[in-house]
Design a protein around this motif. Sequence first.
Motif, PDB file in Angstrom:
ATOM      1  N   ILE A  98       2.326 -48.384 -15.441  1.00 24.36           N
ATOM      2  CA  ILE A  98       2.554 -47.230 -14.568  1.00 24.36           C
ATOM      3  C   ILE A  98       2.707 -47.660 -13.117  1.00 24.36           C
ATOM      4  N   ALA A  99       1.906 -48.638 -12.704  1.00 20.75           N
ATOM      5  CA  ALA A  99       1.860 -49.018 -11.287  1.00 20.75           C
ATOM      6  C   ALA A  99       3.043 -49.858 -10.845  1.00 20.75           C
ATOM      7  N   SER A 100       3.569 -50.708 -11.718  1.00 17.21           N
ATOM      8  CA  SER A 100       4.568 -51.683 -11.263  1.00 17.21           C
ATOM      9  C   SER A 100       5.855 -51.058 -10.724  1.00 17.21           C
ATOM     10  N   PRO A 101       6.459 -50.029 -11.359  1.00 18.51           N
ATOM     11  CA  PRO A 101       7.643 -49.427 -10.733  1.00 18.51           C
ATOM     12  C   PRO A 101       7.310 -48.748  -9.405  1.00 18.51           C
ATOM     13  N   LEU A 102       6.165 -48.079  -9.349  1.00 14.02           N
ATOM     14  CA  LEU A 102       5.750 -47.434  -8.104  1.00 14.02           C
ATOM     15  C   LEU A 102       5.531 -48.462  -7.005  1.00 14.02           C
ATOM     16  N   ALA A 103       4.951 -49.605  -7.378  1.00 12.55           N
ATOM     17  CA  ALA A 103       4.728 -50.665  -6.398  1.00 12.55           C
ATOM     18  C   ALA A 103       6.046 -51.196  -5.850  1.00 12.55           C
ATOM     19  N   GLY A 104       7.082 -51.220  -6.704  1.00 13.15           N
ATOM     20  CA  GLY A 104       8.386 -51.662  -6.228  1.00 13.15           C
ATOM     21  C   GLY A 104       8.942 -50.755  -5.147  1.00 13.15           C
ATOM     22  N   VAL A 105       8.788 -49.445  -5.331  1.00 15.02           N
ATOM     23  CA  VAL A 105       9.246 -48.484  -4.322  1.00 15.02           C
ATOM     24  C   VAL A 105       8.429 -48.621  -3.039  1.00 15.02           C
ATOM     25  N   LEU A 155       3.763 -57.693  -9.484  1.00 16.70           N
ATOM     26  CA  LEU A 155       5.132 -57.506  -8.989  1.00 16.70           C
ATOM     27  C   LEU A 155       5.310 -58.111  -7.605  1.00 16.70           C
ATOM     28  N   VAL A 156       4.420 -57.781  -6.680  1.00 15.20           N
ATOM     29  CA  VAL A 156       4.675 -58.059  -5.265  1.00 15.20           C
ATOM     30  C   VAL A 156       4.365 -59.502  -4.875  1.00 15.20           C
ATOM     31  N   VAL A 157       3.353 -60.109  -5.480  1.00 10.04           N
ATOM     32  CA  VAL A 157       2.982 -61.465  -5.056  1.00 10.04           C
ATOM     33  C   VAL A 157       4.107 -62.469  -5.292  1.00 10.04           C
ATOM     34  N   PRO A 158       4.724 -62.542  -6.494  1.00  9.98           N
ATOM     35  CA  PRO A 158       5.872 -63.460  -6.636  1.00  9.98           C
ATOM     36  C   PRO A 158       7.008 -63.112  -5.682  1.00  9.98           C
ATOM     37  N   LEU A 159       7.222 -61.821  -5.443  1.00  6.84           N
ATOM     38  CA  LEU A 159       8.254 -61.378  -4.505  1.00  6.84           C
ATOM     39  C   LEU A 159       7.929 -61.835  -3.088  1.00  6.84           C
ATOM     40  N   TYR A 160       6.703 -61.671  -2.682  1.00  2.00           N
ATOM     41  CA  TYR A 160       6.247 -62.074  -1.339  1.00  2.00           C
ATOM     42  C   TYR A 160       6.443 -63.574  -1.133  1.00  2.00           C
ATOM     43  N   LEU A 453      13.023 -52.848  -6.545  1.00  2.00           N
ATOM     44  CA  LEU A 453      13.209 -51.923  -7.661  1.00  2.00           C
ATOM     45  C   LEU A 453      13.453 -52.681  -8.962  1.00  2.00           C
ATOM     46  N   GLY A 454      14.355 -53.658  -8.919  1.00  2.00           N
ATOM     47  CA  GLY A 454      14.639 -54.443 -10.123  1.00  2.00           C
ATOM     48  C   GLY A 454      13.419 -55.215 -10.601  1.00  2.00           C
ATOM     49  N   SER A 455      12.699 -55.828  -9.657  1.00  2.06           N
ATOM     50  CA  SER A 455      11.481 -56.561 -10.025  1.00  2.06           C
ATOM     51  C   SER A 455      10.433 -55.605 -10.584  1.00  2.06           C
ATOM     52  N   GLY A 456      10.378 -54.383 -10.027  1.00  5.24           N
ATOM     53  CA  GLY A 456       9.420 -53.396 -10.516  1.00  5.24           C
ATOM     54  C   GLY A 456       9.697 -52.998 -11.954  1.00  5.24           C
ATOM     55  N   ILE A 457      10.971 -52.776 -12.287  1.00  5.19           N
ATOM     56  CA  ILE A 457      11.317 -52.395 -13.663  1.00  5.19           C
ATOM     57  C   ILE A 457      11.054 -53.553 -14.616  1.00  5.19           C
ATOM     58  N   ALA A 458      11.381 -54.777 -14.196  1.00  2.90           N
ATOM     59  CA  ALA A 458      11.121 -55.943 -15.041  1.00  2.90           C
ATOM     60  C   ALA A 458       9.620 -56.131 -15.262  1.00  2.90           C
ATOM     61  N   THR A 459       8.834 -55.942 -14.197  1.00  9.41           N
ATOM     62  CA  THR A 459       7.386 -56.063 -14.336  1.00  9.41           C
ATOM     63  C   THR A 459       6.831 -54.966 -15.233  1.00  9.41           C
ATOM     64  N   ALA A 460       7.400 -53.762 -15.144  1.00  9.07           N
ATOM     65  CA  ALA A 460       6.994 -52.682 -16.044  1.00  9.07           C
ATOM     66  C   ALA A 460       7.302 -53.047 -17.493  1.00  9.07           C
ATOM     67  N   THR A 461       8.419 -53.742 -17.718  1.00  9.23           N
ATOM     68  CA  THR A 461       8.733 -54.223 -19.064  1.00  9.23           C
ATOM     69  C   THR A 461       7.654 -55.172 -19.556  1.00  9.23           C
ATOM     70  N   ASN A 462       7.201 -56.053 -18.655  1.00  3.78           N
ATOM     71  CA  ASN A 462       6.123 -56.980 -18.999  1.00  3.78           C
ATOM     72  C   ASN A 462       4.873 -56.222 -19.441  1.00  3.78           C
ATOM     73  N   TRP A 463       4.467 -55.244 -18.631  1.00  6.28           N
ATOM     74  CA  TRP A 463       3.219 -54.557 -18.918  1.00  6.28           C
ATOM     75  C   TRP A 463       3.352 -53.583 -20.075  1.00  6.28           C
ATOM     76  N   GLY A 464       4.544 -53.029 -20.278  1.00  5.95           N
ATOM     77  CA  GLY A 464       4.756 -52.207 -21.455  1.00  5.95           C
ATOM     78  C   GLY A 464       4.619 -53.040 -22.725  1.00  5.95           C
ATOM     79  N   SER A 465       5.204 -54.230 -22.714  1.00 11.64           N
ATOM     80  CA  SER A 465       5.090 -55.138 -23.860  1.00 11.64           C
ATOM     81  C   SER A 465       3.651 -55.607 -24.025  1.00 11.64           C
ATOM     82  N   ASN A 466       2.980 -55.862 -22.906  1.00 10.33           N
ATOM     83  CA  ASN A 466       1.580 -56.279 -22.943  1.00 10.33           C
ATOM     84  C   ASN A 466       0.713 -55.192 -23.573  1.00 10.33           C
ATOM     85  N   PHE A 467       0.995 -53.947 -23.219  1.00  4.05           N
ATOM     86  CA  PHE A 467       0.256 -52.813 -23.781  1.00  4.05           C
ATOM     87  C   PHE A 467       0.419 -52.764 -25.298  1.00  4.05           C
ATOM     88  N   VAL A 468       1.642 -52.958 -25.755  1.00  4.33           N
ATOM     89  CA  VAL A 468       1.904 -52.944 -27.198  1.00  4.33           C
ATOM     90  C   VAL A 468       1.132 -54.068 -27.888  1.00  4.33           C
TER      91      VAL A 468
END
Length: 540
Positions: A98-105, A155-160, A453-468
């Motif tokens: 939930i947080a990763s796309p919001l963090a991207g914005v 999301l943000v630390v690798p970006l930073y 935004l792109g990094s946020g969606i990719a990170t959300a993919t990571n955490w969605g898969s992690n959740f599963v």
Amino acid sequence: MTGEDTVAAASLLRQPESPRDSLDDLDSSFGSEEPPSSSLNAFIWALSFTAGISGLLFGYDTGVISATLVSIGSDLSRPMSTLDKSLITSSTSLFALIASPLAGVLADRLGRRSVVLVADVLFAVGALWQALAGSVAGMIIGRSIVGLAVGGASLVVPLYIAELSPSAFRGMLVTLSILFITGGQVIAYLLGYALVQKAHGWRWMVGLGALPAFVQFALLLMLPETPRWLVKAGKENLARNVLRKVYASKNNVNSERVLRSIQKEVREEEAMSKLVSPALPENDPLPSLIHSQHRMTELLFVGGNRRALVIACMLQALQQLCGFNSIMYFSATIFSLLGFTSPILTSLSVALTNFACTLIALLIIDRVGRRAILLRSIPVMIFGLVLCSISYRFLGFPSQDANILQDIQSAAYSPWATLIVISLVIFVCGYAIGVGNIAWQQSELFPLSVRSLGSGIATATNWGSNFVIGLTFLPMMEYLTPVWTFALYALICLGGWICAWRIYPETKGLGLEDMRGLLKDGWGVKESLERPMSPRVRRQ
């Protein structure tokens, strides 16, 4: 107007106005390089280490839950069921999703550093909440708060780090943050081993996670925002000062050249935004929402951006669906069921392997290249998973109708149990050298306008898969049997290798502003492999 038309129109919109503009175009064209940087100075190391503390927190949280699940007993008012354990583990992943796309914005609006500061507060609150929890529900709430922090920080630390690093060292410095993750896991297992026998020792395990968050918060207040975000925010003088510290030299030529490249990219993005959408009225009540919609349109309908998103999401999904974090979350549970007298100490062998092999990746990633490492390391992962599946087959399970998670202990001290540990070490070695860190190089794939935004969606993919993975691993072990669980992970890795071979280009040595050219007209695999090697890379 289509996305491809938009790119073409934007490139024609601005013609060189002076010889200096022509030089700018030459500097930032595909195949150009950032100025040579023969070494890393103290300023860059300080930035990378401070940002890496978030990785330490991330890794510590991953490792500490493994020890917590085997030591928590009935401290949460009742013994925990398999469902309780799965929910406690997967709640972090769900809220990180939930947080990763919001963090991207927010990273685009408030800055990269500000998001990390907010994450530190959430890390501290979540850790203390877990330490004081008196019920399963309270533990889930604490883990969920930590999940919000993990989603933003991951999301943000690798970006930073990527936006502050010279291109010759970008892969290594981003991998350094992954090394902090593995170091956090090692620390968690060591503390778990030391505290597991103490009454309520698990509360100290989770509560100590607040300490690094306080340290990072204090250090980050003394460090700057990234120059790329500063230029985009119109603070070019501040960006120039940061670049002069990054590219420390007497004449500041290097920093000025990089600054011109960033300025040019920002101008092109502004021109493209005007073509994609009309100008917004100054009194528009929803400018942020409309801005986000335009960024999403640019991400999905501009060909190069869309291809970058597919690659980043593919790597992040593979990183989780291969099953690695199921091993990190439940390794102590697995080794306990296999009959090891000290399951947490046995789990430490997996964590130490992860740390050591990530250190190897840090040393070779900018020399060997991302694609080359990935294509060579995934077969190692497959071998480890197949060996693990075969080993479980020969442990001599009861019938599939029985409860495997209870009856597996009948195979305690079997040589096949030892081989399972060896196979998992092999798998983790391949993972840590390859996809474990390469997936987090995602920010280098995106142009500045859609990078967060792109990094946020990719990170959300990571955490969605992690959740599963976190929610399904124990039920899969129970109902599919371990044999088929690890065989399924091996098949996923095989599919990931095929996708990486087909669409993942080599990006070593490229400046962040060069990636748009690489992916503009296709996946860029052939072009990236034929690109002349940078003199700077040859010297490394």
